[in-house]
Design an enzyme around this catalytic site. Sequence first.
Site, mmCIF file in Angstrom:
data_model
loop_
_atom_site.group_PDB
_atom_site.id
_atom_site.type_symbol
_atom_site.label_atom_id
_atom_site.label_comp_id
_atom_site.label_asym_id
_atom_site.label_seq_id
_atom_site.Cartn_x
_atom_site.Cartn_y
_atom_site.Cartn_z
ATOM 1 N N TYR A 199 0.821 -1.214 0.000
ATOM 2 C CA TYR A 199 0.000 0.000 0.000
ATOM 3 C C TYR A 199 0.855 1.264 0.000
ATOM 4 C CZ TYR A 199 -0.112 -0.796 5.193
ATOM 5 O OH TYR A 199 0.176 -1.052 6.507
ATOM 6 N N LYS A 237 5.148 3.663 5.087
ATOM 7 C CA LYS A 237 5.836 2.659 4.259
ATOM 8 C C LYS A 237 6.318 3.291 2.948
ATOM 9 C CE LYS A 237 5.184 -0.965 6.986
ATOM 10 N NZ LYS A 237 6.292 -1.532 7.784
HETATM 11 P P1 NAP Z 1 3.952 -7.693 14.922
HETATM 12 O O1 NAP Z 1 4.235 -9.085 15.397
HETATM 13 O O2 NAP Z 1 2.934 -6.879 15.661
HETATM 14 O O3 NAP Z 1 5.334 -6.914 14.835
HETATM 15 C C1 NAP Z 1 5.555 -5.602 15.208
HETATM 16 C C2 NAP Z 1 6.808 -5.591 16.085
HETATM 17 O O4 NAP Z 1 7.207 -4.249 16.264
HETATM 18 C C3 NAP Z 1 6.563 -6.193 17.478
HETATM 19 O O5 NAP Z 1 7.586 -7.130 17.749
HETATM 20 C C4 NAP Z 1 6.664 -4.999 18.419
HETATM 21 O O6 NAP Z 1 7.270 -5.408 19.653
HETATM 22 C C5 NAP Z 1 7.589 -4.067 17.635
HETATM 23 N N1 NAP Z 1 7.370 -2.669 17.964
HETATM 24 C C6 NAP Z 1 6.210 -1.965 17.922
HETATM 25 N N2 NAP Z 1 6.403 -0.703 18.337
HETATM 26 C C7 NAP Z 1 7.739 -0.589 18.619
HETATM 27 C C8 NAP Z 1 8.559 0.466 19.081
HETATM 28 N N3 NAP Z 1 8.059 1.691 19.324
HETATM 29 N N4 NAP Z 1 9.879 0.222 19.281
HETATM 30 C C9 NAP Z 1 10.397 -1.008 19.041
HETATM 31 N N5 NAP Z 1 9.668 -2.045 18.593
HETATM 32 C C10 NAP Z 1 8.351 -1.837 18.390
HETATM 33 O O7 NAP Z 1 3.449 -7.687 13.417
HETATM 34 P P2 NAP Z 1 3.970 -8.381 12.068
HETATM 35 O O8 NAP Z 1 2.699 -8.646 11.309
HETATM 36 O O9 NAP Z 1 4.939 -9.485 12.319
HETATM 37 O O10 NAP Z 1 4.697 -7.151 11.316
HETATM 38 C C11 NAP Z 1 6.077 -7.145 11.021
HETATM 39 C C12 NAP Z 1 6.342 -6.220 9.841
HETATM 40 O O11 NAP Z 1 5.669 -6.688 8.668
HETATM 41 C C13 NAP Z 1 5.845 -4.775 10.050
HETATM 42 O O12 NAP Z 1 6.794 -3.877 9.506
HETATM 43 C C14 NAP Z 1 4.556 -4.731 9.228
HETATM 44 O O13 NAP Z 1 4.225 -3.425 8.809
HETATM 45 C C15 NAP Z 1 4.950 -5.607 8.057
HETATM 46 N N6 NAP Z 1 3.857 -6.165 7.268
HETATM 47 C C16 NAP Z 1 2.965 -7.013 7.839
HETATM 48 C C17 NAP Z 1 1.954 -7.577 7.049
HETATM 49 C C18 NAP Z 1 0.981 -8.596 7.614
HETATM 50 O O14 NAP Z 1 0.116 -9.065 6.853
HETATM 51 N N7 NAP Z 1 1.102 -9.000 8.870
HETATM 52 C C19 NAP Z 1 1.849 -7.222 5.704
HETATM 53 C C20 NAP Z 1 2.774 -6.312 5.165
HETATM 54 C C21 NAP Z 1 3.784 -5.794 5.950
HETATM 55 P P3 NAP Z 1 6.920 -4.713 21.089
HETATM 56 O O15 NAP Z 1 5.430 -4.726 21.209
HETATM 57 O O16 NAP Z 1 7.639 -5.574 22.075
HETATM 58 O O17 NAP Z 1 7.501 -3.324 21.005
#
Ligand code: NAP
Length: 272
Positions: free
Chosen positions: A159, A174
């Site tokens: 997106y 992003k």
């Molecule tokens: P997730 O498990 O919620 O991962 C987010 C991570 O970021 C968590 O480990 C969280 O840990 C950490 N985080 C959040 N705020 C933070 C901060 N202020 N400082 C340091 N760490 C922080 O979600 P995910 O789906 O695996 O996402 C991982 C990546 O993939 C992201 O960049 C997301 O945008 C991207 N993505 C996901 C999808 C999807 O379908 N899931 C699709 C496209 C892209 P804490 O809570 O311990 O801080």
Amino acid sequence: MNDKPRELRSERMLPHDTFRDKCVLVTGGGTGLGLATARQFADLGARLVIASRKREHLEPAAAELRERGAEVLPVVTDVRRPGSVSEMVEAALERFGSIEVLINNAAGNFLAPAEELSPGGWKVVIDIALNGVFYCTREVGLHMIERGYGRIVNVVATYAWTGGPGTVHSAAAKAGVVAMTRTLAVEWARHGVRVNAVCPGLFDSQGARERLWPSAEAQERLRRSVPLQRFASTREVADAITYLASPYADYVNGEVLVIDAGMHLGRGLGRS
Ligand code: NAP
């Protein structure tokens, strides 16, 4: 031919010692894609730094990675705060002496129509997913430039260029990271630092489930909209991240590798 989903297969895509003696720092490395990526680097011989806000995410992840044979340093970090990012890098260098690979994976997101999004809600997502990526990249990048070696992989989303109704904050962040990836790829190539991005389609993680598809019906609707009719596995995305950080991608720079089963393409009539 092996048709089993990647998640269920144990073989590695890269040689087992691809990252031997390399230190890999994964932000958000305690959960979801970040943890899956850290696992893959652990299996490829890397020493790991995993960084995020919550110790309760980091400690169990670190224990699991150590069981896989990796040396691991969990560092409580808030990527929104430059001071916290500096402390993270200091801790990593004190423990491992160098950082060869940075994976900017941490992000925050939630659904909100733009007209209902408060300035505070906008800021919190931009602070994590755009500013945080710059703070980490700059701080680790200075070290990489000094040593003349570095590999950076950012995690973005399609997106960034298709637009993301309901996630204007994250889509804008992003898009900024895509621009940052391409800009630094050119600026830093002469310092031996390559900068690339992966662009995953949908994959299941607790964070995404809670914030982006909170019901089974919503998840099913999204699944049906994927041309391959399934979500990605985190291993499929982690494969792409390890590839981009590896010597097999030494001539790949400024690339945004989309791993979404073609989902962002062909959104015309006849597609649900
Ligand atoms: P997730 O498990 O919620 O991962 C987010 C991570 O970021 C968590 O480990 C969280 O840990 C950490 N985080 C959040 N705020 C933070 C901060 N202020 N400082 C340091 N760490 C922080 O979600 P995910 O789906 O695996 O996402 C991982 C990546 O993939 C992201 O960049 C997301 O945008 C991207 N993505 C996901 C999808 C999807 O379908 N899931 C699709 C496209 C892209 P804490 O809570 O311990 O801080």
